[in-house]
Scaffold this motif. Structure first.
Motif, PDB file in Angstrom:
ATOM      1  N   ALA A  56      -3.521  16.372  -6.240  1.00 41.31           N
ATOM      2  CA  ALA A  56      -2.634  17.085  -5.311  1.00 41.31           C
ATOM      3  C   ALA A  56      -2.500  16.351  -3.988  1.00 41.31           C
ATOM      4  CB  ALA A  56      -3.155  18.495  -5.087  1.00 41.31           C
ATOM      5  N   VAL A  57      -3.615  15.819  -3.492  1.00 42.12           N
ATOM      6  CA  VAL A  57      -3.590  15.101  -2.213  1.00 42.12           C
ATOM      7  C   VAL A  57      -2.647  13.908  -2.278  1.00 42.12           C
ATOM      8  CG1 VAL A  57      -4.961  13.588  -0.727  1.00 42.12           C
ATOM      9  CG2 VAL A  57      -5.840  15.834  -1.382  1.00 42.12           C
ATOM     10  N   LEU A  58      -2.659  13.205  -3.413  1.00 44.38           N
ATOM     11  CA  LEU A  58      -1.883  11.968  -3.501  1.00 44.38           C
ATOM     12  C   LEU A  58      -0.457  12.186  -3.988  1.00 44.38           C
ATOM     13  CD1 LEU A  58      -4.657   9.693  -5.010  1.00 44.38           C
ATOM     14  CD2 LEU A  58      -3.877   9.787  -2.634  1.00 44.38           C
ATOM     15  N   THR A  59      -0.109  13.394  -4.397  1.00 42.44           N
ATOM     16  CA  THR A  59       1.266  13.665  -4.842  1.00 42.44           C
ATOM     17  C   THR A  59       1.987  14.632  -3.914  1.00 42.44           C
ATOM     18  OG1 THR A  59       0.455  15.390  -6.359  1.00 42.44           O
ATOM     19  CG2 THR A  59       0.770  13.177  -7.264  1.00 42.44           C
ATOM     20  N   ASP A  60       1.344  15.718  -3.536  1.00 41.98           N
ATOM     21  CA  ASP A  60       2.017  16.724  -2.724  1.00 41.98           C
ATOM     22  C   ASP A  60       2.339  16.236  -1.322  1.00 41.98           C
ATOM     23  OD1 ASP A  60       1.659  18.307  -4.891  1.00 41.98           O
ATOM     24  OD2 ASP A  60       0.127  19.618  -3.994  1.00 41.98           O
TER      25      ASP A  60
ATOM     26  N   VAL B 164       0.833  -1.204   0.000  1.00 40.01           N
ATOM     27  CA  VAL B 164       0.000   0.000   0.000  1.00 40.01           C
ATOM     28  C   VAL B 164       0.865   1.252   0.000  1.00 40.01           C
ATOM     29  CG1 VAL B 164      -1.690   1.311   1.343  1.00 40.01           C
ATOM     30  CG2 VAL B 164      -1.924  -1.168   1.115  1.00 40.01           C
ATOM     31  N   ASP B 165       0.553   2.183  -0.893  1.00 37.60           N
ATOM     32  CA  ASP B 165       1.291   3.446  -0.953  1.00 37.60           C
ATOM     33  C   ASP B 165       0.706   4.513  -0.044  1.00 37.60           C
ATOM     34  OD1 ASP B 165       3.201   2.769  -3.136  1.00 37.60           O
ATOM     35  OD2 ASP B 165       1.351   2.506  -4.278  1.00 37.60           O
ATOM     36  N   HIS B 166      -0.616   4.638  -0.036  1.00 40.28           N
ATOM     37  CA  HIS B 166      -1.285   5.683   0.734  1.00 40.28           C
ATOM     38  C   HIS B 166      -2.516   5.115   1.429  1.00 40.28           C
ATOM     39  CE1 HIS B 166       1.036   8.497  -1.723  1.00 40.28           C
ATOM     40  NE2 HIS B 166       0.447   8.030  -2.805  1.00 40.28           N
ATOM     41  N   VAL B 167      -2.890   5.763   2.526  1.00 42.39           N
ATOM     42  CA  VAL B 167      -4.168   5.510   3.168  1.00 42.39           C
ATOM     43  C   VAL B 167      -4.965   6.809   3.161  1.00 42.39           C
ATOM     44  CG1 VAL B 167      -5.339   5.012   5.351  1.00 42.39           C
ATOM     45  CG2 VAL B 167      -3.370   3.646   4.653  1.00 42.39           C
ATOM     46  N   VAL B 168      -6.241   6.713   2.824  1.00 44.64           N
ATOM     47  CA  VAL B 168      -7.186   7.810   3.042  1.00 44.64           C
ATOM     48  C   VAL B 168      -8.124   7.344   4.142  1.00 44.64           C
ATOM     49  CG1 VAL B 168      -9.000   9.233   2.045  1.00 44.64           C
ATOM     50  CG2 VAL B 168      -6.975   8.672   0.683  1.00 44.64           C
TER      51      VAL B 168
ATOM     52  N   ALA C 223       1.410   5.462  13.528  1.00 50.36           N
ATOM     53  CA  ALA C 223       2.221   4.686  14.474  1.00 50.36           C
ATOM     54  C   ALA C 223       2.456   3.272  13.967  1.00 50.36           C
ATOM     55  CB  ALA C 223       1.535   4.652  15.836  1.00 50.36           C
ATOM     56  N   ALA C 224       1.482   2.751  13.195  1.00 53.81           N
ATOM     57  CA  ALA C 224       1.633   1.409  12.628  1.00 53.81           C
ATOM     58  C   ALA C 224       2.588   1.399  11.441  1.00 53.81           C
ATOM     59  CB  ALA C 224       0.270   0.877  12.194  1.00 53.81           C
ATOM     60  N   GLY C 225       2.918   2.574  10.906  1.00 59.52           N
ATOM     61  CA  GLY C 225       3.866   2.644   9.802  1.00 59.52           C
ATOM     62  C   GLY C 225       3.262   2.911   8.445  1.00 59.52           C
ATOM     63  N   LEU C 226       1.977   3.302   8.407  1.00 51.42           N
ATOM     64  CA  LEU C 226       1.307   3.579   7.142  1.00 51.42           C
ATOM     65  C   LEU C 226       1.323   5.073   6.832  1.00 51.42           C
ATOM     66  CD1 LEU C 226      -1.682   1.170   7.664  1.00 51.42           C
ATOM     67  CD2 LEU C 226      -0.070   1.016   5.768  1.00 51.42           C
ATOM     68  N   HIS C 227       1.390   5.408   5.544  1.00 56.14           N
ATOM     69  CA  HIS C 227       1.346   6.808   5.132  1.00 56.14           C
ATOM     70  C   HIS C 227      -0.096   7.240   4.920  1.00 56.14           C
ATOM     71  CE1 HIS C 227       1.135  10.005   2.002  1.00 56.14           C
ATOM     72  NE2 HIS C 227       1.912  10.576   2.900  1.00 56.14           N
ATOM     73  N   VAL C 228      -0.551   8.204   5.709  1.00 60.62           N
ATOM     74  CA  VAL C 228      -1.909   8.729   5.591  1.00 60.62           C
ATOM     75  C   VAL C 228      -1.857   9.973   4.720  1.00 60.62           C
ATOM     76  CG1 VAL C 228      -3.950   9.559   6.803  1.00 60.62           C
ATOM     77  CG2 VAL C 228      -2.490   7.821   7.866  1.00 60.62           C
TER      78      VAL C 228
END
Length: 360
Positions: A354-358, A288-292, A310-315
């Motif tokens: 923008a949300v998923l790149t910036d 997984v690259d991103h979490v929304v 804290a679990a290590g995921l990128h939000v």
């Protein structure tokens, strides 16, 4: 799909399939097989059901669920005495029922409109008593009791590694059931499709129902699947190896569809047992690259985002039901370091891109 058949009685614990019964969403792939070769199937009136086993049951008392979802995702009205084809399954739904597969073929409940049979052991105070059903027998063929896994569209081999990065992968999680996850996912699909991407969408965990996949399709996803395509009527109480494999295998199938972006939904809240373990799993994290993140209010958003980080995921962003309220949105924006984006703003290609790149 209503199936009308005629069969002779076979032997002492076997009875013919009834002349007419209504297939459900979770049993839709089985129903196709029955329709093609009806003479291969009968009902066994004795046996111990397992999760995924297919049963034909009579509706005896209509309470909470007054409709059953058909294979085409039409909500068929239930009448007392009607026969339905369901799959036994466990259910975890904080806003409705806790239910389990019973130990015998005695009377039990319709625990989900998508077509799940089980025994309710706990229910929300605001929910009616479950609709009651009387099983006629387990669907059977020459190989034994029919399970929805026998007719799965895709396999779920348990030996998995994180997939090669062929597509951007976004996971949508939330604070709870009804926090806006499916709508958030659909808006992400719509915005990215408007930006010129091929987007594939799937639901990894939950209880079988066609409404989620339909909203993904309506939003513009070019490929849509869910866990029922892998032969699971529900995912509650699956062993973790199956959950992990299902997650990665679904991402792979969706990526193989030619998608630029794959978006997957994880049901219920992040403290639900399978979800809590999955989001901390290294293989899942590498996939997984991103979490929304979808939340009901600002407090839930802050706690959930912190838990995921804290679990290590990128939000990448927080959204969901709370963003229907300008006040809740402002509260969340004041305490979060990630963007807070109103759900339907995600349909704007410039905003979602923008949300998923910036913020990668």
């Amino acid at each position: 799909m209503t199936i009308a058949l005629e069969h002779p009685v076979l032997h002492s614990t076997a009875i013919a399939l009834p002349a007419r019964f209504q297939a459900s969403y979770t049993t839709r792939l089985v129903a196709v097989g029955v329709d093609k070769r009806p003479s291969d199937f009968w009902l066994e009136t004795a046996g111990t059901p397992q999760a995924g086993d297919v049963v034909i049951a009579r509706v005896t008392a209509i309470n909470n669920h007054k409709r059953v979802e058909t294979p085409e995702s039409r909500k068929a009205i239930l009448f007392e005495g009607v026969l339905v084809m369901l799959a036994y399954g466990h259910r975890y739904a904080a806003d409705q029922f806790l239910a389990h597969v019973p130990e015998d073929l005695g009377p039990c409940h319709l625990v989900a409109a998508g077509g799940i049979a089980g025994t309710v052991t706990a229910l929300h105070d605001r929910v009616d008593e479950p609709t009651e059903i009387e099983p006629l027998g387990l669907l059977t063929n020459a190989r034994g009791t029919v399970n929805v896994r026998d007719f799965a569209a895709f396999d779920n081999p348990l030996k998995v590694e994180a997939p090669n990065k062929r597509a951007q992968v976004i996971a949508v999680l939330g604070t709870s059931m009804n926090s806006g996850k499916s709508t958030t996912l659909a808006c992400l699909v719509n915005g990215l499709a408007a930006a010129g991407q091929k987007v594939a969408a799937g639901k990894i965990t939950g209880t079988g129902a066609g409404n989620d996949r339909m909203i993904y399709h309506d939003a513009g996803a070019h490929s849509v699947i869910d866990f029922t395509d892998f032969g699971y009527p529900t995912t509650f109480k699956l062993n973790f190896a199956e959950i992990r494999a299902l997650s990665v295998n679904m991402i792979n199938v969706l990526a193989d569809s030619g998608a630029d972006t794959v978006i997957v939904e994880i049901a219920d809240g992040i403290y639900q047992g399978e979800t809590s373990r999955l989001l901390r799993d290294q293989v899942f994290q590498e996939a997984v690259d991103h979490v929304v993140f979808s939340a009901v209010d600002a407090l839930g958003a802050k706690a959930g985002v912190q838990e995921l980080q804290a679990a290590g995921l990128h939000v990448a962003a927080a959204s969901g039901v709370m963003t229907a309220s300008p006040l809740a949105t402002a509260e969340a924006a004041a305490v979060l370091e990630v963007p807070v984006v109103p759900t339907f703003d995600l349909t704007n290609p410039e905003i979602v891109t923008a949300v998923l790149t910036d913020h990668a």
